[in-house]
Scaffold this motif. Structure first.
Motif, PDB file in Angstrom:
ATOM      1  N   SER A  45     -18.407 -19.812  34.516  1.00 48.56           N
ATOM      2  CA  SER A  45     -19.814 -19.564  35.108  1.00 48.56           C
ATOM      3  C   SER A  45     -19.478 -18.192  35.541  1.00 48.56           C
ATOM      4  CB  SER A  45     -20.941 -20.178  35.627  1.00 48.56           C
ATOM      5  OG  SER A  45     -20.471 -20.835  37.122  1.00 48.56           O
ATOM      6  N   PHE A  46     -18.331 -18.291  35.844  1.00 50.45           N
ATOM      7  CA  PHE A  46     -18.123 -17.108  36.648  1.00 50.45           C
ATOM      8  C   PHE A  46     -18.182 -15.817  35.538  1.00 50.45           C
ATOM      9  CE2 PHE A  46     -15.233 -13.902  37.899  1.00 50.45           C
ATOM     10  CZ  PHE A  46     -15.463 -12.737  39.002  1.00 50.45           C
ATOM     11  N   LYS A  48     -18.108 -15.873  32.130  1.00 46.10           N
ATOM     12  CA  LYS A  48     -19.435 -15.430  31.694  1.00 46.10           C
ATOM     13  C   LYS A  48     -20.115 -14.701  31.720  1.00 46.10           C
ATOM     14  CE  LYS A  48     -20.155 -19.978  28.639  1.00 46.10           C
ATOM     15  NZ  LYS A  48     -20.899 -21.409  28.358  1.00 46.10           N
ATOM     16  N   ALA A  49     -20.961 -14.597  33.257  1.00 43.84           N
ATOM     17  CA  ALA A  49     -21.391 -13.546  33.955  1.00 43.84           C
ATOM     18  C   ALA A  49     -20.420 -12.601  34.229  1.00 43.84           C
ATOM     19  CB  ALA A  49     -21.794 -14.073  35.019  1.00 43.84           C
ATOM     20  N   HIS A  52     -21.043 -10.445  30.678  1.00 44.94           N
ATOM     21  CA  HIS A  52     -22.330 -10.686  30.249  1.00 44.94           C
ATOM     22  C   HIS A  52     -22.005  -9.348  31.088  1.00 44.94           C
ATOM     23  CE1 HIS A  52     -26.793 -10.343  29.855  1.00 44.94           C
ATOM     24  NE2 HIS A  52     -26.647 -10.356  30.689  1.00 44.94           N
ATOM     25  N   VAL A  53     -21.806  -8.732  32.092  1.00 40.04           N
ATOM     26  CA  VAL A  53     -22.353  -7.376  32.951  1.00 40.04           C
ATOM     27  C   VAL A  53     -21.718  -6.825  32.057  1.00 40.04           C
ATOM     28  CG1 VAL A  53     -22.076  -6.178  34.956  1.00 40.04           C
ATOM     29  CG2 VAL A  53     -22.837  -9.037  35.160  1.00 40.04           C
TER      30      VAL A  53
END
Length: 67
Positions: A45-46, A48-49, A52-53
């Motif tokens: 999840s990190f 992916k985040a 995205h950023v």
């Protein structure tokens, strides 16, 4: 140090022993190292985040880099 006990099927333990033998480790040492390596990996999840950023701010980063 904490001691942990797990239950494995005979088939899984046989696979573990074979892999440990290939790396010239005890089954316990192979499991310990594998677990330590796995825990050191970043969370999905990190990842992916972060992606995205970086994608969202790519243009801003390009402009800042040109200064």
């Amino acid at each position: 140090m904490v001691r942990l006990t797990i239950t494995l099927s005979e088939a899984v333990f046989a696979q573990l022993e074979e892999k440990a033998r290939r790396y010239q480790l005890t089954p316990e040492a192979l499991l310990q190292k594998s677990l330590e390596d796995w825990l050191a990996l970043p969370d999905e999840s990190f990842e992916k985040a972060m992606a995205h950023v970086l994608e969202k701010n790519a243009e801003l980063y390009r402009r800042l880099a040109q200064r």
